[in-house]
Design a protein around this motif. Structure first.
Motif, short mmCIF file in Angstrom:
data_model
loop_
_atom_site.label_atom_id
_atom_site.label_comp_id
_atom_site.label_asym_id
_atom_site.label_seq_id
_atom_site.Cartn_x
_atom_site.Cartn_y
_atom_site.Cartn_z
N GLU A 170 15.46 3.42 0.39
CA GLU A 170 15.61 3.34 1.85
C GLU A 170 15.34 1.91 2.32
O GLU A 170 16.06 1.39 3.18
CB GLU A 170 14.66 4.31 2.53
N PHE A 171 14.32 1.30 1.76
CA PHE A 171 13.99 -0.08 2.14
C PHE A 171 15.15 -1.02 1.79
O PHE A 171 15.55 -1.88 2.59
CB PHE A 171 12.71 -0.52 1.44
N LEU A 172 15.68 -0.89 0.58
CA LEU A 172 16.76 -1.76 0.14
C LEU A 172 18.00 -1.60 1.02
O LEU A 172 18.68 -2.59 1.35
CB LEU A 172 17.10 -1.47 -1.32
N LYS A 173 18.30 -0.37 1.41
CA LYS A 173 19.47 -0.14 2.27
C LYS A 173 19.26 -0.77 3.64
O LYS A 173 20.20 -1.33 4.23
CB LYS A 173 19.74 1.35 2.37
N GLU A 174 18.03 -0.70 4.16
CA GLU A 174 17.75 -1.32 5.46
C GLU A 174 17.92 -2.84 5.38
O GLU A 174 18.31 -3.48 6.35
CB GLU A 174 16.33 -0.98 5.91
N GLU A 175 17.61 -3.41 4.21
CA GLU A 175 17.72 -4.86 4.01
C GLU A 175 19.10 -5.26 3.48
O GLU A 175 19.32 -6.44 3.18
CB GLU A 175 16.64 -5.33 3.04
N SER A 176 20.01 -4.29 3.34
CA SER A 176 21.38 -4.53 2.84
C SER A 176 21.38 -5.16 1.45
O SER A 176 22.18 -6.06 1.15
CB SER A 176 22.14 -5.42 3.83
N ILE A 177 20.50 -4.68 0.61
CA ILE A 177 20.42 -5.13 -0.78
C ILE A 177 20.97 -4.02 -1.65
O ILE A 177 20.43 -2.91 -1.69
CB ILE A 177 18.97 -5.47 -1.19
N GLY A 178 22.08 -4.29 -2.35
CA GLY A 178 22.74 -3.25 -3.13
C GLY A 178 22.49 -3.31 -4.62
O GLY A 178 22.91 -2.41 -5.36
N GLU A 179 21.79 -4.38 -5.08
CA GLU A 179 21.54 -4.53 -6.51
C GLU A 179 20.17 -5.15 -6.74
O GLU A 179 19.79 -6.11 -6.05
CB GLU A 179 22.62 -5.40 -7.16
N VAL A 180 19.43 -4.62 -7.70
CA VAL A 180 18.08 -5.11 -7.98
C VAL A 180 17.88 -5.24 -9.49
O VAL A 180 18.64 -4.69 -10.29
CB VAL A 180 17.00 -4.15 -7.42
N VAL A 181 16.84 -5.98 -9.83
CA VAL A 181 16.37 -6.03 -11.22
C VAL A 181 15.09 -5.21 -11.29
O VAL A 181 14.15 -5.45 -10.54
CB VAL A 181 16.10 -7.48 -11.66
N ASN A 197 19.37 -14.12 -9.93
CA ASN A 197 20.01 -14.21 -8.61
C ASN A 197 19.95 -12.90 -7.84
O ASN A 197 20.61 -12.74 -6.82
CB ASN A 197 21.48 -14.63 -8.78
N ALA A 198 19.15 -11.96 -8.32
CA ALA A 198 19.07 -10.64 -7.67
C ALA A 198 18.43 -10.74 -6.28
O ALA A 198 17.64 -11.64 -6.02
CB ALA A 198 18.27 -9.67 -8.54
N GLY A 199 18.78 -9.79 -5.43
CA GLY A 199 18.21 -9.76 -4.09
C GLY A 199 16.80 -9.22 -4.06
O GLY A 199 16.07 -9.43 -3.09
N ALA A 200 16.40 -8.52 -5.11
CA ALA A 200 15.04 -7.97 -5.18
C ALA A 200 14.67 -7.73 -6.63
O ALA A 200 15.53 -7.44 -7.47
CB ALA A 200 14.92 -6.68 -4.38
N PHE A 201 13.39 -7.86 -6.92
CA PHE A 201 12.84 -7.56 -8.24
C PHE A 201 11.80 -6.47 -8.06
O PHE A 201 10.88 -6.61 -7.25
CB PHE A 201 12.21 -8.82 -8.86
N VAL A 202 11.97 -5.39 -8.80
CA VAL A 202 11.12 -4.21 -8.62
C VAL A 202 10.14 -4.11 -9.79
O VAL A 202 10.54 -4.12 -10.95
CB VAL A 202 11.96 -2.92 -8.53
N ILE A 203 8.86 -4.00 -9.45
CA ILE A 203 7.79 -3.81 -10.43
C ILE A 203 7.17 -2.45 -10.19
O ILE A 203 6.84 -2.10 -9.05
CB ILE A 203 6.71 -4.90 -10.29
N GLY A 204 7.04 -1.66 -11.22
CA GLY A 204 6.42 -0.35 -11.07
C GLY A 204 4.94 -0.47 -10.77
O GLY A 204 4.21 -1.15 -11.49
N GLY A 205 4.50 0.17 -9.70
CA GLY A 205 3.07 0.19 -9.36
C GLY A 205 2.38 1.23 -10.21
O GLY A 205 1.92 2.26 -9.70
N ILE A 206 2.27 0.95 -11.50
CA ILE A 206 1.82 1.96 -12.47
C ILE A 206 0.67 1.40 -13.30
O ILE A 206 0.76 0.29 -13.84
CB ILE A 206 2.97 2.38 -13.40
N ILE A 207 -0.40 2.16 -13.41
CA ILE A 207 -1.52 1.87 -14.32
C ILE A 207 -1.62 3.04 -15.28
O ILE A 207 -1.70 4.20 -14.85
CB ILE A 207 -2.85 1.72 -13.55
N ASP A 208 -1.61 2.75 -16.57
CA ASP A 208 -1.63 3.84 -17.56
C ASP A 208 -2.81 3.66 -18.51
O ASP A 208 -2.68 3.05 -19.57
CB ASP A 208 -0.31 3.85 -18.34
N THR A 209 -3.97 4.17 -18.13
CA THR A 209 -5.13 4.09 -19.01
C THR A 209 -5.21 5.27 -19.96
O THR A 209 -5.96 5.22 -20.94
CB THR A 209 -6.43 4.04 -18.17
#
Length: 372
Positions: A170-181, A197-209
């Motif tokens: 939803e956030f990406l669509k609001e920002e008109s970003i159609g492709e991410v890494v 050259n991507a419009g956004a880079f996505v990092i998983g907010g994940i901790i796996d202990t």
């Protein structure tokens, strides 16, 4: 991609300002490595303005951050800025900011975490806020799926970043970003120059202990693709392997910003961020590959060259004590290369259970000890 401090310096130069000071004791901090970046951040966030002083200040910095004396322009806190003539405001700086990619921490899997893990996710997100301010500006860091529990644990100003309660799609669509890494350690392809050259880079907010969340970063990509977002799944590797690459959320962000903003090669960026702990992870994998097996009177000794420390310390952030610690953990013996060459001369190679050993007869071993 330019650092905020660089953009700030260019704006000052356009105004024929080549030296800048500060009337604030807090901005910039004494230990700050990049004075202009910190002043620029304070201006952008509305804490003050660049003004012309009534009397020159003794201490300041040039546009490269080097100390200088007698400056006519300075950062002035907003509480007293009305007493001076403003020359560069928050609005001026914000209007000069170029389009830059978002760096998104996706909290889609928040509920899969234990309470201790949630605290760590919140802490690493706070540290990511500090990292983004060292290079760009706060609102380039976006957190998605933000809920009330996260807000309660987040010990940093969410209004200074882009905190979004909805999904990443939803956030990406609001920002008109159609492709991410999507940065996924289990991705098939490595991050390369064509991915920057991507419009956004996505990092998983994940901790796996617990080790029970392996592979769930891929589900973030699945959800984005289901929503019509094109996803390039990439992993960051160090000489072809993810082991040794820092896995903390803030460290991954730091590596990406060094690559994108400072234009550093990936390996150099990784090693600048890498801690000895992560270096030891990689060393544990590398050293057994270089071990030579010797059998003496039926007992096996695994030996490596002592000089390997010099080789690995060139591309791993290891100290001698780290090297010794891994040797002990793996039950390896380090000998000088010339001694190993001597061992090879008095031993015979044999294949035992599919593995190569060098067998030393007791008589020859005694001779070796005598020669030592």
């Amino acid at each position: 991609m330019k650092k905020l401090g660089k953009i700030f310096a260019e704006l000052l130069a356009e105004r024929d300002i080549y030296k800048i000071g500060s009337l604030s004791k807090r901005v910039p901090k004494r230990y700050s490595r990049d004075k202009l970046q910190e002043i620029a951040t304070a201006v952008l966030e509305g804490y003050g303005t660049i003004c012309r002083l009534k009397k020159p200040a003794y201490i300041g910095w040039d546009l490269e951050g080097n100390p200088v004396h007698w400056v006519e322009y300075a950062f002035v806190h907003s509480s007293i800025a009305g007493e001076f003539k403003p020359v560069l405001t928050s609005r001026d700086l914000r209007n000069a900011l170029p389009d830059s990619p978002y760096f998104i921490i996706d909290l889609m899997h928040w509920e899969k975490h234990s309470q201790k893990e949630k605290i760590k996710v919140a802490l690493q997100s706070a540290q990511s806020y500090g990292v983004i301010r060292d290079y760009l500006w706060g609102d380039r860091l976006a957190l998605t799926w933000v809920n009330e529990e996260f807000k309660a644990l987040a010990n940093f100003p969410l209004d200074k970043i882009t905190a979004y309660e909805g999904s990443t799609a939803e956030f990406l669509k609001e920002e008109s970003i159609g492709e991410v890494v999507l940065l996924d350690p289990r991705a098939e392809k490595e991050l390369g120059p064509d991915d920057l050259n991507a419009g956004a880079f996505v990092i998983g907010g994940i901790i796996d202990t617990s080790g029970k969340k392996r592979g769930i970063t891929a589900r973030i990509g699945d959800a984005l693709e289901d929503a019509g977002i094109k996803v390039r799944r990439r992993k960051i590797t160090l000489r072809g392997d993810i082991i040794g690459v820092p896995d903390r959320i803030n460290m991954i962000l730091d590596i990406m910003l060094r690559i994108l903003v400072e234009e550093k090669p990936a390996e150099k960026a990784i090693l600048e961020v890498q801690a000895p702990l992560q270096a030891r992870w990689r060393l544990r994998k590398e050293l057994p590959k270089r071990a030579i097996r010797y059998k003496v009177n039926g007992k096996t000794y695994r030996v490596i060259e002592k000089e390997l420390f010099d080789e690995y310390s060139r591309w791993l952030k290891i100290r001698w004590e780290d090297f010794v610690k891994v040797l002990r953990e793996l039950d390896l013996i380090a000998l000088e290369r010339k001694r190993i060459q001597h061992l090879n001369k008095i031993s015979n190679p044999r294949l035992i259970n599919g593995k190569t050993y060098r067998v030393i007869l007791l008589k020859k071993a005694a001779m070796l000890c005598y020669n030592c």
